[in-house]
Design a protein around this motif. Sequence first.
Motif, PDB file in Angstrom:
ATOM      1  N   UNK A  11      -1.708 -38.347   4.332  1.00 41.96           N
ATOM      2  CA  UNK A  11      -2.645 -37.237   4.111  1.00 41.96           C
ATOM      3  C   UNK A  11      -3.373 -36.874   5.408  1.00 41.96           C
ATOM      4  N   UNK A  12      -3.574 -37.879   6.258  1.00 47.34           N
ATOM      5  CA  UNK A  12      -4.298 -37.664   7.511  1.00 47.34           C
ATOM      6  C   UNK A  12      -3.354 -37.279   8.653  1.00 47.34           C
ATOM      7  N   UNK A  13      -2.199 -37.960   8.715  1.00 46.27           N
ATOM      8  CA  UNK A  13      -1.304 -37.796   9.870  1.00 46.27           C
ATOM      9  C   UNK A  13       0.051 -37.179   9.523  1.00 46.27           C
ATOM     10  N   UNK A  14       0.242 -36.780   8.274  1.00 41.55           N
ATOM     11  CA  UNK A  14       1.545 -36.260   7.850  1.00 41.55           C
ATOM     12  C   UNK A  14       1.882 -34.911   8.449  1.00 41.55           C
ATOM     13  N   UNK A  15       3.144 -34.530   8.343  1.00 38.62           N
ATOM     14  CA  UNK A  15       3.608 -33.267   8.920  1.00 38.62           C
ATOM     15  C   UNK A  15       2.914 -32.068   8.290  1.00 38.62           C
ATOM     16  N   UNK A  16       2.683 -32.111   6.979  1.00 31.66           N
ATOM     17  CA  UNK A  16       2.053 -30.974   6.312  1.00 31.66           C
ATOM     18  C   UNK A  16       0.629 -30.771   6.813  1.00 31.66           C
ATOM     19  N   UNK A  17      -0.095 -31.903   7.007  1.00 30.21           N
ATOM     20  CA  UNK A  17      -1.476 -31.798   7.499  1.00 30.21           C
ATOM     21  C   UNK A  17      -1.508 -31.172   8.905  1.00 30.21           C
ATOM     22  N   UNK A  18      -0.493 -31.471   9.695  1.00 29.45           N
ATOM     23  CA  UNK A  18      -0.435 -30.947  11.066  1.00 29.45           C
ATOM     24  C   UNK A  18       0.327 -29.625  11.153  1.00 29.45           C
ATOM     25  N   UNK A  19       0.683 -29.068   9.976  1.00 25.94           N
ATOM     26  CA  UNK A  19       1.417 -27.809   9.902  1.00 25.94           C
ATOM     27  C   UNK A  19       2.754 -27.897  10.640  1.00 25.94           C
ATOM     28  N   UNK A  20       3.426 -29.046  10.400  1.00 27.05           N
ATOM     29  CA  UNK A  20       4.713 -29.267  11.059  1.00 27.05           C
ATOM     30  C   UNK A  20       5.846 -29.503  10.059  1.00 27.05           C
ATOM     31  N   UNK A  21       5.604 -29.197   8.785  1.00 28.55           N
ATOM     32  CA  UNK A  21       6.702 -29.294   7.832  1.00 28.55           C
ATOM     33  C   UNK A  21       7.678 -28.149   8.115  1.00 28.55           C
ATOM     34  N   UNK A  22       8.901 -28.271   7.610  1.00 20.71           N
ATOM     35  CA  UNK A  22       9.922 -27.268   7.914  1.00 20.71           C
ATOM     36  C   UNK A  22       9.490 -25.877   7.479  1.00 20.71           C
ATOM     37  N   UNK A  23       8.970 -25.743   6.266  1.00 21.62           N
ATOM     38  CA  UNK A  23       8.566 -24.421   5.778  1.00 21.62           C
ATOM     39  C   UNK A  23       7.421 -23.845   6.608  1.00 21.62           C
ATOM     40  N   UNK A  24       6.492 -24.725   7.037  1.00 21.67           N
ATOM     41  CA  UNK A  24       5.366 -24.248   7.854  1.00 21.67           C
ATOM     42  C   UNK A  24       5.829 -23.791   9.237  1.00 21.67           C
ATOM     43  N   UNK A  25       6.776 -24.522   9.820  1.00 21.40           N
ATOM     44  CA  UNK A  25       7.297 -24.136  11.141  1.00 21.40           C
ATOM     45  C   UNK A  25       8.072 -22.826  11.037  1.00 21.40           C
ATOM     46  N   UNK A  68      14.900 -15.833  12.957  1.00 21.39           N
ATOM     47  CA  UNK A  68      14.067 -16.483  13.960  1.00 21.39           C
ATOM     48  C   UNK A  68      13.694 -15.489  15.044  1.00 21.39           C
ATOM     49  N   UNK A  69      12.379 -15.285  15.215  1.00 23.62           N
ATOM     50  CA  UNK A  69      11.884 -14.287  16.167  1.00 23.62           C
ATOM     51  C   UNK A  69      11.071 -14.891  17.308  1.00 23.62           C
ATOM     52  N   UNK A  70      10.771 -16.176  17.232  1.00 32.79           N
ATOM     53  CA  UNK A  70       9.896 -16.802  18.234  1.00 32.79           C
ATOM     54  C   UNK A  70      10.590 -16.910  19.585  1.00 32.79           C
ATOM     55  N   UNK A  71       9.772 -16.886  20.622  1.00 40.30           N
ATOM     56  CA  UNK A  71      10.294 -17.105  21.961  1.00 40.30           C
ATOM     57  C   UNK A  71      10.555 -18.587  22.185  1.00 40.30           C
ATOM     58  N   UNK A  72      11.351 -18.858  23.187  1.00 41.98           N
ATOM     59  CA  UNK A  72      11.749 -20.230  23.492  1.00 41.98           C
ATOM     60  C   UNK A  72      10.540 -21.135  23.721  1.00 41.98           C
ATOM     61  N   UNK A  73       9.498 -20.615  24.351  1.00 41.46           N
ATOM     62  CA  UNK A  73       8.321 -21.421  24.675  1.00 41.46           C
ATOM     63  C   UNK A  73       7.654 -21.964  23.410  1.00 41.46           C
ATOM     64  N   UNK A  74       7.554 -21.114  22.376  1.00 45.73           N
ATOM     65  CA  UNK A  74       6.921 -21.542  21.121  1.00 45.73           C
ATOM     66  C   UNK A  74       7.765 -22.608  20.428  1.00 45.73           C
ATOM     67  N   UNK A  75       9.071 -22.422  20.442  1.00 44.01           N
ATOM     68  CA  UNK A  75       9.950 -23.403  19.804  1.00 44.01           C
ATOM     69  C   UNK A  75       9.868 -24.743  20.534  1.00 44.01           C
ATOM     70  N   UNK A  76       9.806 -24.703  21.858  1.00 45.45           N
ATOM     71  CA  UNK A  76       9.689 -25.943  22.630  1.00 45.45           C
ATOM     72  C   UNK A  76       8.357 -26.641  22.361  1.00 45.45           C
TER      73      UNK A  76
END
Length: 206
Positions: A11-25, A68-76
């Motif tokens: 809940x504190x360190x998970x991907x969803x909390x950090x907005x790093x889950x696949x759907x969020x990315x 996918x519309x993001x630039x390379x910098x954002x993906x990196x």
Amino acid sequence: QPLISSSKWLQIHGLKRKKLSLSQILSQIGFQHRTDYVTTLGKLVASRYADGLFPQYVRAQDGSVYNLTAKKELILRFVDCLMGAIELYQQRMEWLTSESRLIFGVIQERCIVIVLDFGTAAPAEFDRCRDALSMVLVEQVTQIAKFNLIRATQDLMKWQQKCAPVSEHTVKSAVKWLWKLDHVTAAGHTSSAEALLEAMSETVSS
């Protein structure tokens, strides 16, 4: 690390909390290729305005398509964040499977009573048990509020008459008591059950 469960840790360190889950990315680096129901045609029709304009990603879970519309910098940047998350997960796994946590898990209760039932352990096994118990006292019990030790014998042996507040002094006292125990101590058939009942009554009253 704090003595918290893995679910609480996530809940504190998970991907969803950090907005790093696949759907969020995916929502941050592109947009979903929509399929809508067209009433006049009476069927689902996929939009084609983005066909060939953007790289596409198909989610294996539900088959949805993202442009996918993001630039390379954002993906990196997301790559760096995910690598950091992987490293954090690895550290957590190494911590969970090391030292006293490998044997006892992570203690989360604020008050505990450890019941010692050595049975017919050989002298070497008896010492290994005491090593493990000493380890959990120093590594984990030092982070809770109260504790006690009860040895299952014909006449129950208790380190303290009731749970004692945790301090450097009480933990050292408990370790010292542990290493003064005799290897062979008579035990009755009901000793283990009696020790568990006594432990439960102590934790409830504390």
